[in-house]
Design a protein around this motif. Structure first.
Motif, PDB file in Angstrom:
ATOM      1  N   ARG A   1       0.983  -1.183   0.022  1.00 56.08           N
ATOM      2  CA  ARG A   1       0.026   0.115   0.087  1.00 56.08           C
ATOM      3  C   ARG A   1       0.851   1.304  -0.025  1.00 56.08           C
ATOM      4  NH1 ARG A   1      -4.295  -2.284   4.272  1.00 56.08           N
ATOM      5  NH2 ARG A   1      -5.478  -3.526   3.113  1.00 56.08           N
ATOM      6  N   SER A   2       2.084   1.245   0.640  1.00 58.35           N
ATOM      7  CA  SER A   2       3.077   2.443   0.514  1.00 58.35           C
ATOM      8  C   SER A   2       3.509   2.676  -0.764  1.00 58.35           C
ATOM      9  CB  SER A   2       4.026   2.132   1.574  1.00 58.35           C
ATOM     10  OG  SER A   2       5.025   1.217   0.844  1.00 58.35           O
ATOM     11  N   ARG A   3       3.311   1.845  -1.561  1.00 61.16           N
ATOM     12  CA  ARG A   3       3.802   2.041  -3.346  1.00 61.16           C
ATOM     13  C   ARG A   3       2.705   2.310  -4.201  1.00 61.16           C
ATOM     14  NH1 ARG A   3       9.467   1.555  -3.593  1.00 61.16           N
ATOM     15  NH2 ARG A   3       8.697   2.368  -5.882  1.00 61.16           N
ATOM     16  N   LEU A   4       1.224   2.585  -3.710  1.00 60.12           N
ATOM     17  CA  LEU A   4       0.376   2.694  -4.705  1.00 60.12           C
ATOM     18  C   LEU A   4       0.683   3.585  -5.795  1.00 60.12           C
ATOM     19  CD1 LEU A   4      -2.861   3.024  -2.056  1.00 60.12           C
ATOM     20  CD2 LEU A   4      -1.908   1.022  -3.602  1.00 60.12           C
ATOM     21  N   ILE A   5       1.368   4.341  -5.668  1.00 63.58           N
ATOM     22  CA  ILE A   5       1.865   5.532  -6.583  1.00 63.58           C
ATOM     23  C   ILE A   5       2.351   4.821  -8.053  1.00 63.58           C
ATOM     24  CG2 ILE A   5       4.341   5.673  -6.068  1.00 63.58           C
ATOM     25  CD1 ILE A   5       3.773   8.841  -6.997  1.00 63.58           C
ATOM     26  N   ASP A   6       2.822   3.342  -7.914  1.00 68.52           N
ATOM     27  CA  ASP A   6       3.499   2.613  -8.755  1.00 68.52           C
ATOM     28  C   ASP A   6       2.428   2.030  -9.664  1.00 68.52           C
ATOM     29  OD1 ASP A   6       6.110   2.746  -8.111  1.00 68.52           O
ATOM     30  OD2 ASP A   6       5.916   1.313  -6.629  1.00 68.52           O
ATOM     31  N   LEU A   7       1.215   2.218  -9.345  1.00 73.19           N
ATOM     32  CA  LEU A   7      -0.055   1.931 -10.177  1.00 73.19           C
ATOM     33  C   LEU A   7       0.067   2.404 -11.515  1.00 73.19           C
ATOM     34  CD1 LEU A   7      -2.897   1.443  -7.825  1.00 73.19           C
ATOM     35  CD2 LEU A   7      -2.020  -0.333  -9.152  1.00 73.19           C
ATOM     36  N   GLU A   8       0.625   3.711 -11.705  1.00 72.40           N
ATOM     37  CA  GLU A   8       0.580   4.608 -12.722  1.00 72.40           C
ATOM     38  C   GLU A   8       1.586   4.030 -13.622  1.00 72.40           C
ATOM     39  OE1 GLU A   8      -1.146   7.022 -13.296  1.00 72.40           O
ATOM     40  OE2 GLU A   8      -2.116   7.638 -11.508  1.00 72.40           O
ATOM     41  N   SER A   9       2.463   3.271 -13.371  1.00 74.85           N
ATOM     42  CA  SER A   9       3.760   2.891 -14.078  1.00 74.85           C
ATOM     43  C   SER A   9       3.349   1.287 -14.687  1.00 74.85           C
ATOM     44  CB  SER A   9       4.911   3.012 -13.530  1.00 74.85           C
ATOM     45  OG  SER A   9       5.235   3.937 -12.918  1.00 74.85           O
ATOM     46  N   LEU A  10       2.283   0.642 -14.199  1.00 73.29           N
ATOM     47  CA  LEU A  10       1.989  -0.768 -14.413  1.00 73.29           C
ATOM     48  C   LEU A  10       1.489  -0.968 -15.828  1.00 73.29           C
ATOM     49  CD1 LEU A  10       1.095  -2.048 -10.848  1.00 73.29           C
ATOM     50  CD2 LEU A  10       3.337  -2.321 -12.285  1.00 73.29           C
ATOM     51  N   GLY A  11       0.954   0.042 -16.387  1.00 68.06           N
ATOM     52  CA  GLY A  11       0.402  -0.034 -17.737  1.00 68.06           C
ATOM     53  C   GLY A  11      -1.045  -0.886 -17.640  1.00 68.06           C
ATOM     54  N   GLU A  12      -1.057  -1.768 -18.651  1.00 65.79           N
ATOM     55  CA  GLU A  12      -2.262  -2.641 -18.701  1.00 65.79           C
ATOM     56  C   GLU A  12      -2.213  -3.980 -18.595  1.00 65.79           C
ATOM     57  OE1 GLU A  12      -4.468  -1.411 -22.037  1.00 65.79           O
ATOM     58  OE2 GLU A  12      -4.696   0.544 -21.372  1.00 65.79           O
ATOM     59  N   ALA A  13      -2.673  -5.081 -17.902  1.00 66.51           N
ATOM     60  CA  ALA A  13      -2.553  -6.391 -17.989  1.00 66.51           C
ATOM     61  C   ALA A  13      -3.804  -7.073 -17.780  1.00 66.51           C
ATOM     62  CB  ALA A  13      -1.261  -6.712 -16.904  1.00 66.51           C
ATOM     63  N   GLU A  14      -4.041  -8.125 -18.344  1.00 63.77           N
ATOM     64  CA  GLU A  14      -5.135  -8.961 -18.076  1.00 63.77           C
ATOM     65  C   GLU A  14      -5.143  -9.729 -16.856  1.00 63.77           C
ATOM     66  OE1 GLU A  14      -8.212  -8.591 -19.457  1.00 63.77           O
ATOM     67  OE2 GLU A  14      -7.757  -7.584 -21.492  1.00 63.77           O
ATOM     68  N   ALA A  15      -4.685  -9.176 -15.493  1.00 65.78           N
ATOM     69  CA  ALA A  15      -4.567  -9.786 -14.419  1.00 65.78           C
ATOM     70  C   ALA A  15      -4.708  -9.149 -13.394  1.00 65.78           C
ATOM     71  CB  ALA A  15      -2.804 -10.298 -14.417  1.00 65.78           C
ATOM     72  N   PRO A  16      -4.950  -9.630 -12.090  1.00 64.14           N
ATOM     73  CA  PRO A  16      -5.401  -8.851 -10.708  1.00 64.14           C
ATOM     74  C   PRO A  16      -3.959  -8.305 -10.436  1.00 64.14           C
ATOM     75  CG  PRO A  16      -5.233 -11.209 -10.455  1.00 64.14           C
ATOM     76  CD  PRO A  16      -5.248 -11.089 -11.945  1.00 64.14           C
ATOM     77  N   VAL A  17      -4.173  -7.191  -9.691  1.00 66.55           N
ATOM     78  CA  VAL A  17      -3.306  -6.616  -8.993  1.00 66.55           C
ATOM     79  C   VAL A  17      -3.559  -6.609  -7.391  1.00 66.55           C
ATOM     80  CG1 VAL A  17      -1.882  -4.309  -8.497  1.00 66.55           C
ATOM     81  CG2 VAL A  17      -2.741  -4.984 -10.788  1.00 66.55           C
TER      82      VAL A  17
END
Length: 299
Positions: A89-105
Motif C-alpha cells: 500500500r505504501s507504493r500505490l503510486i506505482d500503479l501509474e507505471s504498471l500499464g495494462e495487464a489482463e491480471a489482478p493487482v
C-alpha cells in the motif's frame, strides 16, 4: 485507463466491506485488496528468499517473479503473460507505471508483503509471470554468429549480470549447461535489469557432449581460463572465423577438465604483470564476461 491512486483511495473509503473482493477498473487493471499473507491467491509470492523452495515451486507452476515496474514492463513487452501483480500500500503510486495487464493487482499492507515474501519489498511492484517453453539449442544457434556458453554457474546474480553484458554488447544468444542457475530466478532478473528478456537462450540437455553440438554447427569454441599458457583472447578472436562460442566456467573452479579438453582453444584475458606477481591472476566471471563479450562482438 486504469485505477489511479486517488481513485483507489476513494474506493477504499467508500467500500470498507469490499476489502479482499476484486473490483474491475475502467481499463484492465483489476485491483484486489487482501489483508492476509495466508490468502491462497498470493501463493505465487511465498518466501521469495528461499531459493530451494522457489526453484521447486516455480518449475512446478511454470512461473517466475519480476520485481520493480521497469523490469515488469520489460517482461510484458517481451511477451511473458502476467498471472498477477503484488503491490504494497505504501507504493500505490506505482500503479501509474504498471500499464495494462489482463491480471489482478493484489494490494496488501506493507507488513503483509514482507511476511509473505520474506523480505522488505521496497522496489515497488512484484509480478508473477508465466514461463515460455525454451527453444532447443540447435534451433537457437541456427544463424547465430557470436554466442556465450555458461557451464554450471550457480550464483543467480552472476548469471543475471552476464546476461546483461551479453545483451548490451550484442551477443546473439546464450547457451546454458544443464546445471547452470536459472536466468528467470528473481535475483537473476533483478540484477540483469530485464536483460534476460532481451537475449534468447536455451539449456543443453546433455553436458558431456554439449560442446560437440556447437562444434558440429560450425562454431569455434573458445574456453576462458586464467591459465597463463593459454592464448590471449584478442589474438585468438582475430583468427576464430565467423562463428564463435565463448565458454565461461563456474565461479571458483572455472571450466571442467572435460570442457577445456573439448574446446577448440583455451584463451585468457592477459593480466598486468605486476598484478600477476602480486597474486592477482584472474578476474571474477562477470568482469571477464564483460571484457570478453566486448572483444567478441567488436567489428
Amino acid at each position: 485507463m486504469y485505477t489511479t491512486v486517488h481513485h483507489l483511495a476513494q474506493d477504499r473509503a467508500s467500500t470498507g466491506s469490499a476489502r479482499s473482493r476484486g473490483r474491475q477498473t475502467r481499463g484492465v487493471l483489476r485491483i484486489v485488496e487482501v489483508d492476509s499473507a495466508d490468502d491462497p491467491r498470493l501463493a505465487d509470492y511465498t518466501r521469495l528468499t528461499d531459493a530451494g523452495l522457489r526453484t521447486h515451486l516455480e518449475a512446478e507452476r511454470g512461473l517466475f517473479i519480476a520485481e520493480g515496474t521497469k523490469v515488469i514492463t520489460r517482461a510484458v513487452a517481451a511477451g511473458y503473460p502476467v498471472r498477477s501483480m503484488l503491490l504494497g500500500r505504501s507504493r500505490l503510486i506505482d500503479l501509474e507505471s504498471l500499464g495494462e495487464a489482463e491480471a489482478p493487482v493484489y494490494v496488501v499492507p506493507d507488513e503483509v508483503a514482507e511476511r509473505l515474501t520474506g523480505y522488505r519489498v521496497h522496489r515497488g511492484a512484484l509480478a508473477a509471470l508465466a514461463r515460455r517453453p525454451l527453444p532447443e539449442v540447435a534451433g537457437l544457434i541456427a544463424g547465430a554468429r557470436r554466442i556465450v556458453v555458461l557451464e554450471d554457474l550457480v550464483d543467480h546474480a552472476n548469471v543475471g549480470a552476464i546476461f546483461r553484458c551479453a545483451a548490451a554488447l550484442g551477443v546473439d544468444a546464450v547457451v546454458l549447461s544443464p546445471r547452470c542457475a536459472d536466468p528467470l530466478y528473481r535475483r537473476s532478473v533483478k540484477v540483469s535489469m530485464g536483460a534476460v528478456f532481451a537475449i534468447p537462450y536455451a539449456r543443453m540437455g546433455d553436458w558431456f557432449d554439449g560442446l560437440s553440438e556447437l562444434k558440429s554447427a560450425g562454431f569455434r569454441v573458445l574456453a576462458l581460463t586464467p591459465d597463463e599458457g593459454a592464448a590471449a583472447i584478442g589474438a585468438a578472436l582475430k583468427d576464430a572465423g565467423d562463428q564463435v562460442a565463448l565458454v565461461f566456467g563456474t565461479e571458483g573452479d572455472g571450466l571442467s577438465a572435460r570442457w577445456l579438453h573439448e574446446a577448440d582453444e583455451a584463451v585468457r584475458i592477459p593480466m598486468n604483470p605486476a598484478a600477476r606477481a602480486a597474486g592477482v591472476d584472474s578476474l571474477n566471471v562477470v568482469a571477464a564476461a564483460a571484457i570478453a563479450c566486448h572483444l567478441l562482438t567488436a567489428e
